[in-house]
Design a protein around this motif. Structure first.
Motif, PDB file in Angstrom:
ATOM      1  N   GLU A 345       0.853  -1.200   0.000  1.00  0.00           N
ATOM      2  CA  GLU A 345       0.000   0.000   0.000  1.00  0.00           C
ATOM      3  C   GLU A 345       0.880   1.239   0.000  1.00  0.00           C
ATOM      4  OE1 GLU A 345      -2.290  -0.287   3.609  1.00  0.00           O
ATOM      5  OE2 GLU A 345      -2.596  -2.433   3.329  1.00  0.00           O
ATOM      6  N   GLU A 347       0.541   5.639  -0.085  1.00  0.00           N
ATOM      7  CA  GLU A 347      -0.201   6.884  -0.227  1.00  0.00           C
ATOM      8  C   GLU A 347       0.791   8.013  -0.479  1.00  0.00           C
ATOM      9  OE1 GLU A 347      -3.247   7.566   2.577  1.00  0.00           O
ATOM     10  OE2 GLU A 347      -3.760   9.500   1.693  1.00  0.00           O
TER      11      GLU A 347
ATOM     12  N   TYR B  28      12.998  -1.054  -0.363  1.00  0.00           N
ATOM     13  CA  TYR B  28      13.033  -1.322   1.081  1.00  0.00           C
ATOM     14  C   TYR B  28      13.590  -0.180   1.925  1.00  0.00           C
ATOM     15  CZ  TYR B  28      11.764  -5.994  -0.225  1.00  0.00           C
ATOM     16  OH  TYR B  28      11.079  -7.055  -0.737  1.00  0.00           O
ATOM     17  N   PRO B  50       4.147  13.480   6.975  1.00  0.00           N
ATOM     18  CA  PRO B  50       2.900  13.124   7.669  1.00  0.00           C
ATOM     19  C   PRO B  50       1.861  12.471   6.761  1.00  0.00           C
ATOM     20  CG  PRO B  50       3.627  15.308   8.347  1.00  0.00           C
ATOM     21  CD  PRO B  50       4.556  14.874   7.259  1.00  0.00           C
ATOM     22  N   LYS B  51       1.775  12.919   5.494  1.00  0.00           N
ATOM     23  CA  LYS B  51       0.712  12.384   4.633  1.00  0.00           C
ATOM     24  C   LYS B  51       1.142  11.169   3.821  1.00  0.00           C
ATOM     25  CE  LYS B  51      -2.324  16.311   4.203  1.00  0.00           C
ATOM     26  NZ  LYS B  51      -2.763  17.386   3.323  1.00  0.00           N
ATOM     27  N   HIS B  52       2.431  10.922   3.752  1.00  0.00           N
ATOM     28  CA  HIS B  52       2.861   9.760   2.990  1.00  0.00           C
ATOM     29  C   HIS B  52       2.905   8.512   3.879  1.00  0.00           C
ATOM     30  CE1 HIS B  52       6.156   6.905   2.066  1.00  0.00           C
ATOM     31  NE2 HIS B  52       5.510   6.864   0.921  1.00  0.00           N
ATOM     32  N   THR B  53       2.450   7.393   3.347  1.00  0.00           N
ATOM     33  CA  THR B  53       2.584   6.120   4.058  1.00  0.00           C
ATOM     34  C   THR B  53       2.857   5.023   3.039  1.00  0.00           C
ATOM     35  OG1 THR B  53       0.839   6.850   5.563  1.00  0.00           O
ATOM     36  CG2 THR B  53       1.555   4.569   5.768  1.00  0.00           C
ATOM     37  N   SER B  54       3.705   4.099   3.433  1.00  0.00           N
ATOM     38  CA  SER B  54       4.031   2.964   2.594  1.00  0.00           C
ATOM     39  C   SER B  54       3.912   1.723   3.475  1.00  0.00           C
ATOM     40  CB  SER B  54       5.475   3.167   2.111  1.00  0.00           C
ATOM     41  OG  SER B  54       5.840   2.160   1.235  1.00  0.00           O
ATOM     42  N   VAL B  55       3.142   0.736   3.044  1.00  0.00           N
ATOM     43  CA  VAL B  55       2.975  -0.479   3.855  1.00  0.00           C
ATOM     44  C   VAL B  55       3.281  -1.707   3.021  1.00  0.00           C
ATOM     45  CG1 VAL B  55       1.404  -1.871   5.264  1.00  0.00           C
ATOM     46  CG2 VAL B  55       1.157   0.622   5.220  1.00  0.00           C
ATOM     47  N   GLN B  56       4.268  -2.442   3.441  1.00  0.00           N
ATOM     48  CA  GLN B  56       4.633  -3.682   2.750  1.00  0.00           C
ATOM     49  C   GLN B  56       4.254  -4.865   3.630  1.00  0.00           C
ATOM     50  OE1 GLN B  56       6.431  -4.453  -0.446  1.00  0.00           O
ATOM     51  NE2 GLN B  56       5.258  -6.216   0.294  1.00  0.00           N
ATOM     52  N   TRP B  57       3.251  -5.626   3.179  1.00  0.00           N
ATOM     53  CA  TRP B  57       2.875  -6.839   3.917  1.00  0.00           C
ATOM     54  C   TRP B  57       3.826  -7.965   3.556  1.00  0.00           C
ATOM     55  CZ3 TRP B  57      -1.292  -7.408   7.330  1.00  0.00           C
ATOM     56  CH2 TRP B  57      -2.126  -6.294   7.444  1.00  0.00           C
ATOM     57  N   THR B  58       4.100  -8.826   4.532  1.00  0.00           N
ATOM     58  CA  THR B  58       4.891 -10.012   4.245  1.00  0.00           C
ATOM     59  C   THR B  58       4.077 -11.264   4.552  1.00  0.00           C
ATOM     60  OG1 THR B  58       5.852  -9.854   6.446  1.00  0.00           O
ATOM     61  CG2 THR B  58       7.124  -8.910   4.656  1.00  0.00           C
ATOM     62  N   PHE B  68      -9.290  -6.564   8.776  1.00  0.00           N
ATOM     63  CA  PHE B  68      -8.878  -6.193   7.430  1.00  0.00           C
ATOM     64  C   PHE B  68     -10.036  -6.037   6.455  1.00  0.00           C
ATOM     65  CE2 PHE B  68      -6.793  -6.771   3.330  1.00  0.00           C
ATOM     66  CZ  PHE B  68      -5.813  -5.811   3.473  1.00  0.00           C
ATOM     67  N   ASN B  69     -10.084  -4.879   5.796  1.00  0.00           N
ATOM     68  CA  ASN B  69     -11.121  -4.570   4.794  1.00  0.00           C
ATOM     69  C   ASN B  69     -12.550  -4.687   5.320  1.00  0.00           C
ATOM     70  OD1 ASN B  69      -9.337  -3.878   2.816  1.00  0.00           O
ATOM     71  ND2 ASN B  69      -9.542  -5.754   1.629  1.00  0.00           N
ATOM     72  N   PRO B  74     -10.437   0.652   2.513  1.00  0.00           N
ATOM     73  CA  PRO B  74      -9.627  -0.552   2.372  1.00  0.00           C
ATOM     74  C   PRO B  74      -8.521  -0.580   3.420  1.00  0.00           C
ATOM     75  CG  PRO B  74      -9.117   1.016   0.622  1.00  0.00           C
ATOM     76  CD  PRO B  74     -10.268   1.586   1.395  1.00  0.00           C
ATOM     77  N   GLY B  75      -8.075  -1.774   3.798  1.00  0.00           N
ATOM     78  CA  GLY B  75      -6.995  -1.894   4.775  1.00  0.00           C
ATOM     79  C   GLY B  75      -7.524  -2.009   6.191  1.00  0.00           C
TER      80      GLY B  75
END
Lengths: 376, 116
Positions: A345, A347, B28, B50-58, B68-69, B74-75
């Protein structure tokens, strides 16, 4: 500081595994064989007497003649050279002048499916059957009375690999420069065989005849790739605050490694009580509108170079993660890693970019006002 | 329309292995392990602003995360809150030399508000 070089990398040695849309299914149901240049060869596509659509390699395994110049006989395609008949499963169904068919008379076929009024072929360099989880989903609503028909268009893009189209899923800043809109919200989710872009944007007033109308001209967009080449893009454009619902299909199939067929189709949902012909007109208008947007991208694709080492800034979208996701369609199924399909994900923080863009647009509007004053 | 072969720039190849090293960094760099405050989910997350987010699921989120969802969005709200809390604690503050090996160009003097 040393000069940065572009790494163009190696060109993909294969074509993507997955469902590829060839167009509206009806266009193939005229009893004639159709030629589709795709996957480095020519396919023959036809509807059998039973109405089922088939796709085979277009070159007859007997003496290599072109089956797309042949004739549909029963459910088979008949070669124009010696009338050898081929069935949709790739097997030779008969040779009128021969006592029996040779054992090895089997040609390459592409499994077909129909969904949303469109025809799909499954391409797999390993020759495996379609993966059930990757079936093309039904789009609810379309092909009902409340919606326009699909308005479909296509264009050959040469001098470019189809990966360029995919890159757009993660490209936030090009919306301002290429499509003349402020991307105010932008996020991505890549998961399994799907990749989604969520976007909210508003029009650039400096590109409008009447800049005052820009404020009410916004767009909500949710676009998902189901596999390597078929994107369903839900669009909710608003004009003067009134929201319209439509679906844009953005799909392609590779012709060679440096050319592909880009197709796009749009269906619009009419307002309650709207006459069918007016729904159709609405669809045509929106198709023209979003089709023009595609052609803005085409200009870039046809002239850019392949680049395996894009240099990104913090305001850019997740191009590398998107390409890692796309990679799953170019390796054998046994070699798909968790990395390629695990959920990701992202943003984008669009604050800084939009501040700069607002200032640029304000400057352009001021210049325009000055020019108009001078002309008056 | 150019209509020709795929354009190729006339430049020398980069340093051997550089593209691969940069790729790893883009994929990474800046990610930290974050455990959800509510369930057993552990993800790699990154925040550059503050407004940026990155999520890597493993892991498969449907299996490890009960929320979840489920909501409109979503998320998972709980995971999002866990990442925000980690950001407040300063977990995503970059440590030069570890997070950005050789990619940040020290000679770049863009607009000061970007560098701040």
């Amino acid at each position: 500081m040393s000069v940065r070089n572009i790494d163009t990398g190696a060109t993909a040695a294969r074509y993507a595994r997955g469902w590829h849309c060839l167009g509206l299914a009806e266009t193939f149901r005229d009893g004639q064989p159709h030629a589709i240049e795709a996957f480095g060869t020519k396919l023959v596509v036809w509807a059998g007497q039973d109405g089922e659509l088939h796709a085979l390699d277009g070159y007859c395994r007997h003496m290599g003649a072109d089956l797309t110049q042949g004739t549909v006989k029963g459910d088979s395609i008949a070669c124009p050279f010696h009338d050898w008949r081929w069935g949709g499963n790739g097997k030779c169904t008969g040779i009128p002048y021969a006592k029996r068919v040779p054992l090895r008379a089997r040609t390459r076929g592409w499994p077909t499916s129909e969904q949303n009024g469109q025809l799909f072929v499954w391409n797999d360099p390993q020759g495996n059957p379609p993966i059930p989880e990757q079936a093309i989903p039904e789009i609810p609503g379309v092909n009902t009375e409340q919606w326009s028909d699909w308005i479909w268009d296509q264009r050959v893009i040469s001098g470019s690999n189809c990966r360029e189209v995919i890159d757009n899923v993660a490209d936030v800043a090009h919306f301002f420069y290429v499509h003349h809109a402020f991307p105010t919200q932008f996020s991505n989710i890549f998961s399994g065989h799907t990749a989604t872009q969520y976007l909210r944007s508003k029009a650039r007033p400096d590109y409008m005849k009447d800049p005052k109308k820009a404020e009410g001209s916004t767009l909500r967009s949710e676009a998902t790739y189901f596999g390597p080449s078929y994107m369903v893009n839900w669009l909710w454009p608003a004009m003067n605050g009134h929201e319209i619902e439509c679906v844009l299909i953005n799909c392609h199939y590779p012709i060679t490694e440096d050319s592909f067929m880009l197709q796009w189709g749009l269906a619009a949902k009419g307002f309650p009580g709207m006459e069918p012909e007016h729904i159709q007109i609405l669809g045509q208008k929106l198709h023209k509108n979003f089709g023009d947007g595609f052609l803005q991208d085409v200009e870039i694709w046809e002239n850019k170079t392949k680049i395996d080492n894009p240099l990104l800034c913090e305001e850019d979208g997740p191009v590398y993660q998107l390409r890692r996701w796309y990679e799953q369609f170019y390796v054998d199924v046994e070699d798909i890693s968790g990395e390629m399909t695990n959920r990701f994900e992202f943003e984008v923080d669009t604050t800084r970019a939009n501040e700069v863009w607002e200032a640029e647009v304000a400057e352009n509007l001021a210049l325009r006002a000055e020019r108009e004053k001078a002309e008056a | 329309m150019s209509g020709g072969r795929w354009a190729k720039p006339q430049t020398a190849a980069g340093e051997p292995g550089q593209t691969e090293a940069e790729r790893t960094e883009y994929l990474y760099g800046g990610l930290r392990e974050i455990a959800c405050m509510r369930c057993a989910a552990v993800v790699l997350a990154g925040k550059r602003s503050p407004k940026h987010t990155s999520v890597q699921w493993t892991q498969d989120p449907d299996r490890v995360c009960q929320a979840f969802n489920r909501e409109e969005q979503p998320g998972c709200e709980w995971l999002r809150a866990s990442i925000e809390a980690a950001a407040d604690d300063g977990l995503f503050v970059e440590k030069p030399g570890i997070d950005k090996p050789g990619i940040e160009d020290p000679s770049f003097e863009g607009p000061s508000e970007v560098r701040a």
